[in-house]
Design a protein around this motif. Structure first.
Motif, PDB file in Angstrom:
ATOM      1  N   HIS A 220       0.802  -1.229   0.000  1.00  0.00           N
ATOM      2  CA  HIS A 220       0.000   0.000   0.000  1.00  0.00           C
ATOM      3  C   HIS A 220       0.833   1.276   0.000  1.00  0.00           C
ATOM      4  N   SER A 221       2.176   1.161   0.001  1.00  0.00           N
ATOM      5  CA  SER A 221       3.004   2.318   0.331  1.00  0.00           C
ATOM      6  C   SER A 221       3.617   3.063  -0.848  1.00  0.00           C
ATOM      7  N   THR A 222       3.483   2.547  -2.073  1.00  0.00           N
ATOM      8  CA  THR A 222       4.088   3.245  -3.214  1.00  0.00           C
ATOM      9  C   THR A 222       3.531   4.654  -3.361  1.00  0.00           C
ATOM     10  N   ALA A 223       2.205   4.785  -3.281  1.00  0.00           N
ATOM     11  CA  ALA A 223       1.579   6.103  -3.415  1.00  0.00           C
ATOM     12  C   ALA A 223       2.005   7.032  -2.289  1.00  0.00           C
ATOM     13  N   LEU A 224       2.187   6.470  -1.104  1.00  0.00           N
ATOM     14  CA  LEU A 224       2.566   7.278   0.053  1.00  0.00           C
ATOM     15  C   LEU A 224       3.950   7.883  -0.130  1.00  0.00           C
ATOM     16  N   PHE A 225       4.915   7.085  -0.617  1.00  0.00           N
ATOM     17  CA  PHE A 225       6.277   7.589  -0.783  1.00  0.00           C
ATOM     18  C   PHE A 225       6.390   8.610  -1.909  1.00  0.00           C
ATOM     19  N   TRP A 226       5.598   8.422  -2.975  1.00  0.00           N
ATOM     20  CA  TRP A 226       5.715   9.329  -4.126  1.00  0.00           C
ATOM     21  C   TRP A 226       4.637  10.398  -4.159  1.00  0.00           C
ATOM     22  N   ARG A 227       3.609  10.251  -3.309  1.00  0.00           N
ATOM     23  CA  ARG A 227       2.492  11.205  -3.281  1.00  0.00           C
ATOM     24  C   ARG A 227       1.822  11.311  -4.646  1.00  0.00           C
ATOM     25  N   GLU A 228       1.789  10.196  -5.334  1.00  0.00           N
ATOM     26  CA  GLU A 228       1.084  10.062  -6.610  1.00  0.00           C
ATOM     27  C   GLU A 228       0.401   8.699  -6.626  1.00  0.00           C
ATOM     28  N   ASP A 229      -0.623   8.550  -7.454  1.00  0.00           N
ATOM     29  CA  ASP A 229      -1.315   7.261  -7.526  1.00  0.00           C
ATOM     30  C   ASP A 229      -0.349   6.159  -7.943  1.00  0.00           C
ATOM     31  N   ALA A 230      -0.485   5.013  -7.296  1.00  0.00           N
ATOM     32  CA  ALA A 230       0.448   3.905  -7.516  1.00  0.00           C
ATOM     33  C   ALA A 230       0.353   3.310  -8.914  1.00  0.00           C
ATOM     34  N   ASN A 231      -0.779   3.511  -9.612  1.00  0.00           N
ATOM     35  CA  ASN A 231      -0.894   2.927 -10.955  1.00  0.00           C
ATOM     36  C   ASN A 231       0.106   3.526 -11.946  1.00  0.00           C
ATOM     37  N   HIS A 232       0.690   4.687 -11.612  1.00  0.00           N
ATOM     38  CA  HIS A 232       1.735   5.264 -12.463  1.00  0.00           C
ATOM     39  C   HIS A 232       3.041   4.470 -12.365  1.00  0.00           C
ATOM     40  N   PHE A 233       3.183   3.675 -11.310  1.00  0.00           N
ATOM     41  CA  PHE A 233       4.446   2.964 -11.060  1.00  0.00           C
ATOM     42  C   PHE A 233       4.328   1.457 -11.229  1.00  0.00           C
ATOM     43  N   ALA A 234       3.097   0.947 -11.410  1.00  0.00           N
ATOM     44  CA  ALA A 234       2.887  -0.499 -11.520  1.00  0.00           C
ATOM     45  C   ALA A 234       3.548  -1.054 -12.779  1.00  0.00           C
ATOM     46  N   ASN A 235       4.182  -2.214 -12.637  1.00  0.00           N
ATOM     47  CA  ASN A 235       4.784  -2.928 -13.768  1.00  0.00           C
ATOM     48  C   ASN A 235       5.868  -2.136 -14.497  1.00  0.00           C
ATOM     49  N   THR A 236       6.547  -1.277 -13.772  1.00  0.00           N
ATOM     50  CA  THR A 236       7.648  -0.549 -14.396  1.00  0.00           C
ATOM     51  C   THR A 236       8.640  -0.093 -13.336  1.00  0.00           C
ATOM     52  N   MET A 237       9.733   0.501 -13.802  1.00  0.00           N
ATOM     53  CA  MET A 237      10.773   0.987 -12.906  1.00  0.00           C
ATOM     54  C   MET A 237      11.399   2.225 -13.543  1.00  0.00           C
ATOM     55  N   TYR A 238      11.786   3.176 -12.722  1.00  0.00           N
ATOM     56  CA  TYR A 238      12.363   4.415 -13.214  1.00  0.00           C
ATOM     57  C   TYR A 238      13.707   4.680 -12.537  1.00  0.00           C
ATOM     58  N   CYS A 239      14.619   5.279 -13.281  1.00  0.00           N
ATOM     59  CA  CYS A 239      15.822   5.829 -12.660  1.00  0.00           C
ATOM     60  C   CYS A 239      15.435   7.184 -12.085  1.00  0.00           C
ATOM     61  N   VAL A 240      15.572   7.344 -10.767  1.00  0.00           N
ATOM     62  CA  VAL A 240      15.104   8.569 -10.096  1.00  0.00           C
ATOM     63  C   VAL A 240      16.259   9.379  -9.511  1.00  0.00           C
ATOM     64  N   THR A 241      17.490   9.036  -9.878  1.00  0.00           N
ATOM     65  CA  THR A 241      18.658   9.711  -9.311  1.00  0.00           C
ATOM     66  C   THR A 241      18.552  11.225  -9.431  1.00  0.00           C
ATOM     67  N   ASP A 242      18.104  11.689 -10.587  1.00  0.00           N
ATOM     68  CA  ASP A 242      18.040  13.131 -10.846  1.00  0.00           C
ATOM     69  C   ASP A 242      16.617  13.670 -10.802  1.00  0.00           C
ATOM     70  N   ALA A 243      15.709  12.939 -10.146  1.00  0.00           N
ATOM     71  CA  ALA A 243      14.310  13.371 -10.106  1.00  0.00           C
ATOM     72  C   ALA A 243      14.136  14.672  -9.329  1.00  0.00           C
TER      73      ALA A 243
END
Length: 273
Positions: free
Chosen positions: A97-120
């Motif tokens: 349940h915590s993906t949305a909490l850490f990113w403060r965005e809906d978790a469906n944006h992150f499902a089934n994928t991965m991002y390099c966030v070093t420079d986010a």
């Protein structure tokens, strides 16, 4: 492979399932298919590690580079995963349940994928510099914990309670649940539970329950004596027959059941624990 479980501070325990330091110095790479992932992902790839490739069956190919930070959500599409000869990571697995909490965005944006966030953002760039400059694993992990604590410094949406209640029931019954009954026990309706799962987990409760059931079966098969038949185990977990089960193997891993069990399981054991 050296595997160290890192201590999780009290404030993060409701949101993180596991935190691991992983190091390997091997003569050859290990390649395998992953089981469905209940957890999101924070992967801190240290500078001593070799590059790595993750091939998602939804057409997304991720080439990771040492000295970077990667993040993603839960997932069910098959992933072809290869652990390089030289590996050094800190791996953090948030609870479902915590993906949305850490990113403060809906978790469906992150499902089934991965991002390099070093420079986010600036905070992640500073964190990455700290991780790669500190010598000890404990100092690296302390910096990561400080960052994650900042990310959860606000109250989650009220509908997260529906999700948590439903998740508890799903894990308790190994995914063999009726979604309407789950919604009733979570004190909400089917539609609201479905929308809440999309927000906090990234996909529907029905899909998540099927992942729980499949992983429970795989975990049981890896533990049980070889003499116990797959047909008997599949019946116990509510599959009609082996053909029904094999459809789930192909859907979730891209392999038949027979081919899945003869592969090196890599970090699947960590996901299934």
């Amino acid at each position: 492979m050296e595997l160290i479980q890192l201590p999780i501070c009290g404030a993060l325990q409701p949101h993180i399932s596991k935190a691991l330091y992983i190091k390997q110095q091997a003569e050859k790479t290990v390649r395998f298919k992953l089981v469905p992932r209940f957890y999101g992902l924070w992967a801190f790839m240290l500078e001593a590690s070799d590059a790595m490739t993750l091939n998602f069956d939804n057409g997304k190919l991720h080439n990771t580079a040492p000295g970077n930070i990667y993040s993603g959500g839960s997932g069910y599409v098959p992933i072809d995963f290869e652990i390089p000869c030289k590996t050094e990571w800190i791996l953090v697995l948030p609870k479902p349940h915590s993906t949305a909490l850490f990113w403060r965005e809906d978790a469906n944006h992150f499902a089934n994928t991965m991002y390099c966030v070093t420079d986010a953002n600036k905070q992640l760039r500073i964190l990455n510099d700290k991780i790669n400059s500190f010598q000890s694993v404990s100092a690296k992990w302390e910096a990561i914990e400080d960052y994650l604590l900042q990310k959860i410094g606000y109250a989650p949406a009220n509908n997260i309670n529906y999700v948590n209640n439903a998740l508890t029931m799903m894990f308790k019954h190994a995914g063999m649940v009726d979604i309407r009954e789950i919604a009733k026990n979570a004190f909400t309706c089917d539609r609201n539970l479905r929308d809440s799962f999309q927000q906090h987990v990234g996909f529907s409760p029905k899909k998540f329950a099927s992942m729980v059931r499949f992983n429970a079966l795989v975990s049981q098969c890896l533990k049980q004596p070889v003499s116990k038949s797959l047909s008997e185990t599949s019946t116990y977990f509510g599959y009609y027959d082996l053909s029904h089960l094999n459809k789930d193997f192909l859907r979730f891993t891209g392999l038949s059941g027979e081919k899945f069990f003869i592969q090196d399981q890599g970090i699947n054991q960590l996901i299934l624990e």
